[in-house]
Design an enzyme around this catalytic site. Structure first.
Site, PDB file in Angstrom:
ATOM      1  CB  SER A 188      -0.554   0.159   1.406  1.00 22.86           C
ATOM      2  OG  SER A 188      -1.497   1.407   1.295  1.00 22.86           O
ATOM      3  CE1 TYR A 197      -4.185  -2.866   4.927  1.00 22.41           C
ATOM      4  CE2 TYR A 197      -3.232  -0.631   4.900  1.00 22.41           C
ATOM      5  CZ  TYR A 197      -3.689  -1.539   4.397  1.00 22.41           C
ATOM      6  OH  TYR A 197      -4.522  -1.729   3.046  1.00 22.41           O
TER       7      TYR A 197
HETATM    8  N1  NAP Z   1      -8.873  -0.411  -1.307  1.00 19.30           N
HETATM    9  C1  NAP Z   1      -7.704   0.339  -1.292  1.00 19.30           C
HETATM   10  O1  NAP Z   1      -7.280   1.959  -1.011  1.00 19.30           O
HETATM   11  C2  NAP Z   1      -6.133  -0.149  -0.855  1.00 19.30           C
HETATM   12  C3  NAP Z   1      -4.984   0.686  -0.930  1.00 19.30           C
HETATM   13  C4  NAP Z   1      -4.496  -0.319  -0.906  1.00 19.30           C
HETATM   14  C5  NAP Z   1      -4.362  -1.652  -0.926  1.00 19.30           C
HETATM   15  N2  NAP Z   1      -5.089  -2.028  -0.546  1.00 19.30           N
HETATM   16  C6  NAP Z   1      -4.688  -3.273  -0.580  1.00 19.30           C
HETATM   17  O2  NAP Z   1      -5.232  -4.304  -1.420  1.00 19.30           O
HETATM   18  C7  NAP Z   1      -5.738  -5.521  -1.008  1.00 19.30           C
HETATM   19  C8  NAP Z   1      -6.782  -6.416  -1.312  1.00 19.30           C
HETATM   20  O3  NAP Z   1      -7.759  -5.386  -0.894  1.00 19.30           O
HETATM   21  P1  NAP Z   1      -9.127  -5.085  -1.567  1.00 19.30           P
HETATM   22  O4  NAP Z   1      -8.749  -3.543  -1.479  1.00 19.30           O
HETATM   23  O5  NAP Z   1      -9.313  -5.654  -2.764  1.00 19.30           O
HETATM   24  O6  NAP Z   1     -10.249  -5.119  -0.476  1.00 19.30           O
HETATM   25  P2  NAP Z   1     -11.266  -5.764  -0.745  1.00 19.30           P
HETATM   26  O7  NAP Z   1     -12.087  -5.359  -2.626  1.00 19.30           O
HETATM   27  O8  NAP Z   1     -12.364  -6.040   0.763  1.00 19.30           O
HETATM   28  O9  NAP Z   1     -10.647  -7.260  -1.081  1.00 19.30           O
HETATM   29  C9  NAP Z   1      -9.816  -8.288   0.204  1.00 19.30           C
HETATM   30  C10 NAP Z   1      -9.763  -9.227  -0.053  1.00 19.30           C
HETATM   31  O10 NAP Z   1      -9.184  -9.873   1.135  1.00 19.30           O
HETATM   32  C11 NAP Z   1      -9.715 -11.298   0.809  1.00 19.30           C
HETATM   33  N3  NAP Z   1      -9.258 -11.666   2.717  1.00 19.30           N
HETATM   34  C12 NAP Z   1      -9.404 -10.325   4.108  1.00 19.30           C
HETATM   35  N4  NAP Z   1      -9.346 -11.326   5.098  1.00 19.30           N
HETATM   36  C13 NAP Z   1      -9.146 -12.594   4.674  1.00 19.30           C
HETATM   37  C14 NAP Z   1      -8.617 -13.593   5.661  1.00 19.30           C
HETATM   38  N5  NAP Z   1      -8.714 -13.666   6.932  1.00 19.30           N
HETATM   39  N6  NAP Z   1      -8.253 -14.805   4.532  1.00 19.30           N
HETATM   40  C15 NAP Z   1      -8.868 -15.174   3.148  1.00 19.30           C
HETATM   41  N7  NAP Z   1      -8.828 -13.963   2.721  1.00 19.30           N
HETATM   42  C16 NAP Z   1      -9.119 -12.932   3.681  1.00 19.30           C
HETATM   43  C17 NAP Z   1     -11.611 -11.043   1.449  1.00 19.30           C
HETATM   44  O11 NAP Z   1     -12.045 -12.681   0.847  1.00 19.30           O
HETATM   45  P3  NAP Z   1     -12.883 -13.154   1.927  1.00 19.30           P
HETATM   46  O12 NAP Z   1     -13.300 -11.893   2.587  1.00 19.30           O
HETATM   47  O13 NAP Z   1     -13.727 -13.456   1.218  1.00 19.30           O
HETATM   48  O14 NAP Z   1     -12.440 -13.937   2.428  1.00 19.30           O
HETATM   49  C18 NAP Z   1     -11.133 -10.141  -0.092  1.00 19.30           C
HETATM   50  O15 NAP Z   1     -10.952 -11.515  -1.249  1.00 19.30           O
HETATM   51  C19 NAP Z   1      -5.415  -5.723   0.058  1.00 19.30           C
HETATM   52  O16 NAP Z   1      -4.416  -6.365   0.611  1.00 19.30           O
HETATM   53  C20 NAP Z   1      -5.158  -4.871   0.716  1.00 19.30           C
HETATM   54  O17 NAP Z   1      -4.874  -3.865   1.999  1.00 19.30           O
HETATM   55  C21 NAP Z   1      -6.363  -1.765  -0.736  1.00 19.30           C
END
Ligand code: NAP
Length: 260
Positions: A135, A154
């Protein structure tokens, strides 16, 4: 035969878009997350659209047993996207200790276990791709805490992911394995429970940047950052800190008072 791509957190957001991108390139998939129904939906859609095989692995990466099971499955995969994550924001003195531990489990321990399991096979075959989703908050250590409250664990977890990826890339350099730390800014996904911001990027654009950066060998990918020379500047500052600190004498500022 094309490499199998294992994507964690493939049930939504950035992970789902990665799964789509690898499928579109003809790679069979291993899709990991907790929500089985969502995963099966993604697997069916991508299998039908791109004619790839998509295996579903339901796992909760907070737990060691599930991390080990996914790591075992990662052996032989030529592409890894360590993407699963959640925000777990909250003032550190107030959040449940278990939330901090779970953040470490999902963002750090899962990334380590899965990468450790798959890497020897990649090195043996002389090819592989490892994308670790970090991130922009990895670089937020000096940011105003009033603007970015409740993010200590985080942000630190994401800093771990960046440093792990950078040092690992150096370790395996020249052996056919490409490592990337993807550092998205705010992205429009389900991870946020607040209203959307006007500076949010789409998950599609974030993944497009990551794939383009894999082509050019850009190790730290910041999808919205125009001035990429800042990453080189950061490296130069780090090397100055590292080298300047490794000496037998105290720095002058510590030679006051009794120590003098
Ligand atoms: N969105 C942003 O602004 C942003 C910015 C920078 C970095 N990121 C990073 O991008 C990555 C993806 O996030 P996203 O933004 O796409 O959010 P998201 O739509 O909420 O996706 C998160 C994914 O992680 C899975 N997950 C969460 N907890 C889990 C667990 N305990 N075991 C297995 N799977 C788990 C969720 O699936 P289930 O709930 O089905 O398990 C979901 O598929 C993350 O690492 C996040 O920190 C996001």
């Amino acid at each position: 035969m094309k490499a199998q791509a294992l994507v964690t957190g493939a049930s939504s957001g950035i992970g789902r878009i990665y799964a789509t991108a690898w499928a579109a390139r003809g790679h069979d998939l291993v899709l990991v997350a907790r929500r089985e129904e969502r995963l099966r939906e993604v697997a069916a859609e991508l299998g039908e659209k791109y004619g790839v095989a998509a295996e579903v692995v339901v796992a909760d990466l907070r737990g060691e047993d599930d991390r080990s099971r996914v790591a075992e499955r990662a052996v032989g995969c030529g592409i890894l996207v360590n993407n699963a994550g959640f925000s777990g924001y909250g003032a550190f003195a107030e959040i449940a200790a278990s939330v901090a531990a779970d953040l470490v489990g999902v963002h750090i321990l899962a990334t380590l276990a899965i990468t450790r399991a798959a890497l020897p096979g990649m090195l043996a075959s002389g090819q592989g791709v490892i994308v670790n989703v970090a991130s922009g908050l990895a670089f937020s250590g000096s940011a105003d805490p009033a603007l970015l409250p409740g993010r200590a664990t985080y942000s630190a977890a994401k800093s771990f992911v960046v440093t792990f990826s950078r040092v690992l890339a150096g370790e395996v350099g020249g052996r056919g394995v490409t490592v990337q730390a993807l550092c998205p800014g705010r992205t429009a996904t389900e991870i946020h429970d607040e209203p959307p911001r006007d500076y949010e990027m789409s998950a599609e654009d974030v993944v497009a940047a990551s794939l383009a950066a894999l082509e050019t060998g850009e190790l730290v990918c910041l999808p919205g950052l125009e001035d990429i020379s800042l990453v080189a500047q950061l490296g130069a500052v780090e090397r100055s800190l590292l080298a300047g600190n490794n000496r037998s004498q105290l720095a002058d500022r510590y030679l006051g008072g009794e120590a003098r």
